[in-house]
Design a protein around this motif. Structure first.
Motif, PDB file in Angstrom:
ATOM      1  N   ARG A 115      42.108  37.277  16.781  1.00 43.13           N
ATOM      2  CA  ARG A 115      40.900  37.687  16.045  1.00 43.13           C
ATOM      3  C   ARG A 115      40.002  38.602  16.880  1.00 43.13           C
ATOM      4  O   ARG A 115      39.288  39.436  16.350  1.00 43.13           O
ATOM      5  CB  ARG A 115      40.129  36.481  15.528  1.00 43.13           C
ATOM      6  CG  ARG A 115      39.499  35.505  16.540  1.00 43.13           C
ATOM      7  CD  ARG A 115      38.181  35.938  17.154  1.00 43.13           C
ATOM      8  NE  ARG A 115      37.128  36.225  16.226  1.00 43.13           N
ATOM      9  CZ  ARG A 115      36.081  35.438  16.030  1.00 43.13           C
ATOM     10  NH1 ARG A 115      35.952  34.308  16.697  1.00 43.13           N
ATOM     11  NH2 ARG A 115      35.136  35.802  15.191  1.00 43.13           N
ATOM     12  N   TRP A 174      24.667  40.733   4.746  1.00 46.78           N
ATOM     13  CA  TRP A 174      25.502  39.530   4.896  1.00 46.78           C
ATOM     14  C   TRP A 174      24.582  38.329   5.135  1.00 46.78           C
ATOM     15  O   TRP A 174      24.302  37.958   6.273  1.00 46.78           O
ATOM     16  CB  TRP A 174      26.475  39.713   6.070  1.00 46.78           C
ATOM     17  CG  TRP A 174      27.478  38.589   6.197  1.00 46.78           C
ATOM     18  CD1 TRP A 174      27.436  37.363   5.617  1.00 46.78           C
ATOM     19  CD2 TRP A 174      28.667  38.605   6.986  1.00 46.78           C
ATOM     20  NE1 TRP A 174      28.518  36.607   5.982  1.00 46.78           N
ATOM     21  CE2 TRP A 174      29.297  37.350   6.822  1.00 46.78           C
ATOM     22  CE3 TRP A 174      29.261  39.557   7.810  1.00 46.78           C
ATOM     23  CZ2 TRP A 174      30.479  37.021   7.462  1.00 46.78           C
ATOM     24  CZ3 TRP A 174      30.448  39.224   8.459  1.00 46.78           C
ATOM     25  CH2 TRP A 174      31.045  37.982   8.272  1.00 46.78           C
ATOM     26  N   LEU A 210      36.650  41.414  13.213  1.00 42.30           N
ATOM     27  CA  LEU A 210      35.303  42.004  13.256  1.00 42.30           C
ATOM     28  C   LEU A 210      34.654  41.891  14.629  1.00 42.30           C
ATOM     29  O   LEU A 210      34.144  42.872  15.166  1.00 42.30           O
ATOM     30  CB  LEU A 210      34.421  41.292  12.205  1.00 42.30           C
ATOM     31  CG  LEU A 210      32.907  41.533  12.324  1.00 42.30           C
ATOM     32  CD1 LEU A 210      32.556  42.965  11.942  1.00 42.30           C
ATOM     33  CD2 LEU A 210      32.131  40.553  11.443  1.00 42.30           C
TER      34      LEU A 210
HETATM   35  C1  SR1 Z   1      29.862  37.190  11.949  1.00 43.03           C
HETATM   36  S1  SR1 Z   1      29.866  36.101  13.243  1.00 43.03           S
HETATM   37  C2  SR1 Z   1      31.159  36.578  14.246  1.00 43.03           C
HETATM   38  C3  SR1 Z   1      31.453  35.635  15.314  1.00 43.03           C
HETATM   39  O1  SR1 Z   1      30.323  35.398  16.127  1.00 43.03           O
HETATM   40  C4  SR1 Z   1      30.308  34.067  16.555  1.00 43.03           C
HETATM   41  O2  SR1 Z   1      30.158  33.969  17.931  1.00 43.03           O
HETATM   42  C5  SR1 Z   1      31.605  33.453  16.077  1.00 43.03           C
HETATM   43  O3  SR1 Z   1      32.617  33.560  17.037  1.00 43.03           O
HETATM   44  C6  SR1 Z   1      31.884  34.252  14.882  1.00 43.03           C
HETATM   45  O4  SR1 Z   1      33.221  34.193  14.466  1.00 43.03           O
END
Ligand code: SR1
Ligand code: MG
Length: 428
Positions: free
Chosen positions: A365, A76, A370
């Motif tokens: 979220r 990624w 994720l």
């Molecule tokens: C892939 S980055 C995932 C999350 O980490 C950061 O702190 C942000 O909140 C982002 O959405």
């Protein structure tokens, strides 16, 4: 040269030591021989390397962007330019909210590397909240930070030309915005490979989210607002993991997601993360009710964060408005002053509704997407964790679908309080 390309290389311990030894000011700050410096990689975030370097007379924090998402790996890729936007945002925030961000000591655009003051004994606030720690300075500091950074970068304080230049300066940070657009506003509501949740207990809730068209409309409206409302310079990731605190000091760190967006996104992030800390708290109890006083403090803090932010923002608007929005010449005399004041109140009500919606998005979220947070993740018993998460989701769904029904922050904290002991039906 484009940000962070060319001679970029990842600096591990030895290379970092050599690099810092070549910077006279930092070498003097650290003191002693470079070979004696203690260098430790401490990054526990999702994206970057973070080193603490300690010498005979001082310490520093070094952050370097990796060309990929650390949490996922090299599959990624992610632009190094985020280090440039983070540095730019930190510089602006330092000018607008002095003492509330770490001091900047050095920046190397090619290496996507920034050196900052070492914050000690500050700890990541989220870790403190998990441990049940209260932060007496937090409300005053975070509301000053948000009121000043949001007000002074908005059309209420800037001319139209200044504002457009400022938007342009951050417009290139779109890869970081895209992470938010996908991970917060899209993926939790559809089948996505990277989603995860506390299975099997939340399987039913996850499936319900994917079918809930009222929620899909509400999250899509929020996504559009996020994408198309450049109201002010946002921190862009203002959760409790982006705040380092002690009992007497607060510092906001990590604005690599900075861009011009809707103000409610930042304010909602703070409120959501406090509310998640509140719902997670029951899962961290070792004896029933032992964290009730802490939980009372958290909800009082939620109330105060909105009320103080609103008060400070309005005060700035009344005393410091020099932007092209709401021209003074249109609001003259007593009649004009009264009408403008009523409009200010209406503006804050709209901002509150945005804040409620974004807070809900930020919550959902962290439970189905994720990137989760330790507030819930450190609850070892998955059933208990799922109960805490289901309570947070129940509040969040209401906040997202009926955001405008929450007229005051007390409506939000009142609803949270009622859910403290609610027993959800779990799957599995
Ligand atoms: C892939 S980055 C995932 C999350 O980490 C950061 O702190 C942000 O909140 C982002 O959405
Ligand atoms: Mg971060």
């Amino acid at each position: 040269m484009a940000h962070g390309q060319g001679d970029y290389r990842i600096l591990q311990e030895a290379a970092l030591r050599d690099y810092l030894a070549g910077l006279p000011d930092l070498k003097a700050l650290l003191g002693g021989e470079p070979a004696s410096w203690a260098i430790t990689e401490v990054g526990d975030g999702n994206l970057n390397l973070v080193f603490i370097v300690k010498g005979a007379s001082g310490g520093i924090a070094v952050k370097q962007a990796l060309p990929y998402v650390r949490l996922v790996g090299e599959s990624w890729p992610l632009p190094l330019s985020r280090a440039h936007y983070e540095y730019l945002a930190l510089s602006r925030q330092a000018a607008l909210a002095p003492g509330l961000v770490p001091a900047l000591l050095h920046h190397n655009e090619t290496l996507a590397l920034t050196v900052m003051e070492l914050l000690e004994p500050h700890i990541i606030m989220r870790k403190g909240l998990v441990a049940g720690t209260r932060y007496p300075r937090f409300v005053d500091d975070i509301t000053t930070f948000m009121a000043r950074t949001l007000f002074f970068t908005s059309d209420l304080a800037l001319t139209a030309a200044e504002k457009k230049e400022a938007i342009a300066a951050f417009a290139g940070n779109h890869a970081l915005c895209k992470i938010t657009e996908d991970l917060i506003f899209t993926d939790p509501y559809r089948t996505a490979e990277q989603n995860r949740w506390t299975a099997p207990y939340l399987d039913g809730l996850a499936a319900a989210l994917r079918e809930d068209m009222e929620l899909h409309v509400a999250i899509s409206r929020l996504k559009l607002k996020f994408m198309a409302s450049p109201e002010a310079l946002l921190h862009g990731d203002l959760h409790t993991g982006s705040i380092m605190a002690t009992a007497s000091e607060t510092r906001v760190i990590d604005p690599e997601f900075a861009f011009y967006g809707p103000m409610g996104f930042d304010v909602g992030a703070v409120l959501a993360n406090l509310l998640m800390g509140y719902f997670a708290s029951a899962g961290h109890e070792r004896a029933p009710g032992e964290r009730r006083e802490f939980e009372t403090w958290v909800l009082e803090t939620v109330d105060q964060v909105w009320n103080e932010f609103s008060r400070k923002f309005l005060d700035l608007w009344r005393s410091e408005a020099s932007g092209d929005a709401y021209p003074v010449s249109l609001f003259t005399g007593q009649k004009g002053a009264m009408r403008l004041e009523a409009e200010r109140q209406a503006y804050m009500q709209r901002l509150f509704t945005d804040t409620v919606g974004f807070a809900a998005a930020k919550t959902i979220r962290r439970i189905f997407g994720l990137a989760h947070n330790i507030d819930f993740e450190l609850i070892e018993d998955p059933r208990k964790r799922a109960i805490s998460e289901a309570r947070a989701v129940r509040l969040a769904r209401g906040m997202m679908v009926e955001a405008a029904a929450f007229r005051t922050i007390a409506d939000v904290t009142g609803a949270a309080r009622k859910l403290r002991d609610w027993q959800p039906e779990l799957s599995g």
